[in-house]
Design an enzyme around this catalytic site. Structure first.
Site, PDB file in Angstrom:
ATOM      1  N   GLU A 439       0.822  -1.214   0.000  1.00 41.44           N
ATOM      2  CA  GLU A 439       0.000   0.000   0.000  1.00 41.44           C
ATOM      3  C   GLU A 439       0.856   1.264   0.000  1.00 41.44           C
ATOM      4  O   GLU A 439       0.336   2.370  -0.048  1.00 41.44           O
ATOM      5  CB  GLU A 439      -0.874   0.030   1.258  1.00 41.44           C
ATOM      6  CG  GLU A 439      -1.757  -1.178   1.404  1.00 41.44           C
ATOM      7  CD  GLU A 439      -2.679  -1.085   2.597  1.00 41.44           C
ATOM      8  OE1 GLU A 439      -3.832  -0.698   2.406  1.00 41.44           O
ATOM      9  OE2 GLU A 439      -2.233  -1.405   3.707  1.00 41.44           O
ATOM     10  N   ASP A 463      -4.779   3.011  -0.911  1.00 42.57           N
ATOM     11  CA  ASP A 463      -3.675   3.682  -0.228  1.00 42.57           C
ATOM     12  C   ASP A 463      -2.459   3.858  -1.131  1.00 42.57           C
ATOM     13  O   ASP A 463      -1.761   4.867  -1.046  1.00 42.57           O
ATOM     14  CB  ASP A 463      -3.278   2.893   1.027  1.00 42.57           C
ATOM     15  CG  ASP A 463      -4.188   3.236   2.184  1.00 42.57           C
ATOM     16  OD1 ASP A 463      -4.401   4.431   2.416  1.00 42.57           O
ATOM     17  OD2 ASP A 463      -4.700   2.308   2.830  1.00 42.57           O
TER      18      ASP A 463
HETATM   19  C1  PEP Z   1      -6.491  -0.238   0.112  1.00 41.81           C
HETATM   20  O1  PEP Z   1      -5.832   0.625   0.687  1.00 41.81           O
HETATM   21  O2  PEP Z   1      -6.583  -0.337  -1.130  1.00 41.81           O
HETATM   22  C2  PEP Z   1      -7.247  -1.221   0.910  1.00 41.81           C
HETATM   23  C3  PEP Z   1      -7.853  -2.237   0.340  1.00 41.81           C
HETATM   24  O3  PEP Z   1      -7.328  -1.006   2.243  1.00 41.81           O
HETATM   25  P1  PEP Z   1      -8.328   0.068   2.912  1.00 41.81           P
HETATM   26  O4  PEP Z   1      -9.239   0.604   1.837  1.00 41.81           O
HETATM   27  O5  PEP Z   1      -9.054  -0.660   3.976  1.00 41.81           O
HETATM   28  O6  PEP Z   1      -7.364   1.085   3.425  1.00 41.81           O
HETATM   29 MG    MG Z   2      -5.443   0.436   2.768  1.00 39.30          MG
END
Ligand code: PEP
Ligand code: MG
Length: 581
Positions: A439, A463
């Protein structure tokens, strides 16, 4: 004076997909002029009682709404309304109101309105997305309580005319949650981002939603009809007959298309030339498993475990977590489930974290950083997951890892937790698969090191885009360049796949782009082997997979890797013949 206009196009950010054609409805937050009244000493307790009753009636309203939402399977919305109940029950807020009624001898509605505005101003002044989004929650709750105190019916979206397109400066989660049947066809707002609570509820209900729209023009005109193209982020006011006909055709096609797709849940996610993809679901709550099975997912690729507990005062005990994980794992009927360890921090703070809230929370103590700092919380969760894992096919995944040291330390915690359980006579699995989320750009760059130490990688593009482009994912105004089509993001995805291939481990994508069929050919062409998406998007993504050949999408990916700008990439994706919308 307002004027009638010709066909006019406005643009915004599309945050919930679909096409709607309807009558504009301007939903204004009621700014009641509440009179300031003196309350005699002997009537003070009665006034306080009136306030408590208003709060109770609101709580009951929201609980009723939650029951309705559960029946509609809008599970994320139920969780959000938990936050509202939590704010309403906040002892500090309630005590302050009661104290001020006593001290100032004023009517409850006047005091409550004043206090609620003070809280809102405080929250608005804070630079962080989390608090800005809580302002909407506060306004929403405040409006309801005041409506009861003033003996008015709460003005709600459940009472607006059928077939409305709701225009509102901002929108609270419970406004969206209250919408019944086909009363609201779409939402258009001036503020808001794709990760606001209102957006999450709109997506859960399948209502198109466009945010970040400039309301300047809308306020000067009287549109009689509007089209919302939630796929492209376009609003058309007073469409000409020809535009209307075109969109009616598109809408019909889209409806037929979605209908047909739902019947395909038994089909395999495989390409026309026989390449098998894995298609999994992202879930936040236990009762989403029913939808996972209904739409034929191959498993759960991301269980955002933190959503279970975000509105609580404290982290749940090992036994509480064990009971929840065990129930989910058993409901999977042997299909794999990836449990991501708590991703708290950023815009997902538990109440007790909010006091020590820092600037730039996304860059602070979030996710794995938090867990490695709070080792007991981490190990409690790991022990609960390990114990539940003997009831099915469970994998553990760590969020927001930036490099190998964190991964090794987290793995050590898993090992220690296992030993502790063994010592206390509990059954644990011999081997459990461990995955690492990608991420942060640093993790993508060193994905070769990470790949050697885990069983799978999963790219969290929500992210990854934010951290690569320095663009807040919760504040998608037109000035913020949050662009998943940016060549840097695409190159990073390619880099991760190349590294993972060298060590023979699979790579999934579980961010929102995995649920956007426009990206499906590209992600497959880049070598992604699993897509994990919100349950409602499973049929459309399966269809997108089944429409392409792996040979052709590899060529598409090679071509896109040579492009220089996000716009060129976007154009290329939209021009691809199998692109659905
Ligand atoms: C992301 O960051 O793409 C993810 C799947 O995690 P979250 O949206 O929960 O931060
Ligand atoms: Mg995430």
């Amino acid at each position: 004076m307002k004027v009638k206009i010709q066909e006019t196009h406005l643009t915004g950010i599309a945050i919930s997909q679909g096409i709607a054609i309807g009558i504009p409805f301007f939903f204004a937050v009621i700014e009641d002029s509440i009179p300031e009244k003196h309350v005699p000493e002997e009537a003070l307790e009665g006034e306080i009682d009136r306030f408590r009753k208003a709060v109770n009636r609101c709580r009951l309203d929201i609980q009723k709404l939650q029951a309705q939402l559960e029946m509609e399977n809008a599970i994320e919305a139920v969780a959000i309304l938990d936050t509202h109940i939590h704010i309403m029950s906040d002892p500090l807020l309630n005590e302050n109101v009661e104290q001020e009624i006593r001290n100032r001898r004023k009517n409850a509605d006047f005091i409550f309105k004043e206090l609620s505005l003070r809280y809102q101003e405080k929250f608005k002044a804070m630079p962080d997305a989390f608090f800005r989004e809580r302002v909407l929650d506060l306004q929403d709750i405040g409006r309801r309580i005041i409506a009861y105190l003033c003996e008015q019916q709460h003005v709600s979206l459940s009472e607006i005319p059928e077939g409305s397109i709701v225009f509102s400066r901002d929108l609270a989660a419970s406004d969206v949650a209250e919408v019944k049947g086909s009363a609201v066809l779409a939402f258009v707002t001036e503020t808001g981002g794709a990760t606001s609570h209102a957006a999450i509820v709109a997506k859960a209900k399948g209502i198109p939603y466009i945010a970040s729209v400039d309301f300047g023009l809308i306020e000067q005109v009287t549109p009689e009809m509007a089209i919302v193209d939630g796929n492209k982020g376009v609003i058309i006011l007073n469409p000409a007959i020809s535009t209307l006909e075109m969109y009616e055709g598109r809408k019909q096609e889209q409806n037929q298309f979605y209908h047909a797709l739902e019947k395909t849940s038994f089909l395999q996610p495989e390409t026309v030339d026989g390449h098998q993809m894995r298609l999994s679901a992202n879930i936040e709550m236990v009762n989403e498993i029913e939808m996972v099975h209904r739409y034929g997912a191959g498993g759960v690729g991301l269980f955002r475990s933190e959503y279970l507990f975000l509105s609580q005062q404290d982290f749940p005990s090992e036994e509480e977590q064990f009971a929840i994980y065990k129930s989910i794992v058993k409901k999977m009927n042997g299909l794999p489930i990836v449990i991501r360890t708590f991703d708290v921090g950023g815009d997902k703070l538990m109440p007790q974290q909010q006091a020590s809230y820092k600037r730039n929370p996304y860059l602070g103590c979030r996710a794995i950083r938090f867990l490695l700092q709070e080792k007991e919380i981490f190990k409690t969760q790991l022990r609960a997951i390990l114990r539940a894992s003997i009831y099915g096919n469970v994998k553990i995944m760590f969020p927001m890892v930036i490099g190998i040291s964190e991964l090794l330390e987290a793995k050590k915690m898993v090992e220690e937790s296992k030993q502790e359980l063994k010592k206390s006579g509990k059954k644990v699995p011999e081997k459990i698969k461990i995955g690492c989320m990608i991420e942060v750009p640093s993790a993508a760059v060193v994905a070769d090191l990470l790949a050697q130490e885990c069983d799978f990688l999963s790219i969290g593009t929500n992210d990854l885009v934010q951290y690569t482009l320095a663009a807040d994912r919760g504040n998608q105004s037109s000035s913020v360049q949050y662009l998943p089509t940016h060549p840097a993001v695409i190159r990073l995805i390619k880099l991760v796949v190349t590294h993972a291939n060298r060590f023979g481990i699979p790579v999934a994508v579980c961010g929102e782009i995995a649920a956007d069929p426009k990206f499906t050919p590209l992600l497959m062409g880049l070598g992604i082997s699993e897509l994990s998406v919100t349950s409602r998007s499973l049929p459309i993504i399966k269809n997108a997979i089944r429409n392409v050949s792996i040979l052709e999408v590899s060529q598409l990916a090679d071509r896109i890797l040579t492009l220089k700008t996000p716009e060129e990439v976007e154009e290329c994706l939209l021009a691809y013949p199998n692109s659905i919308i």
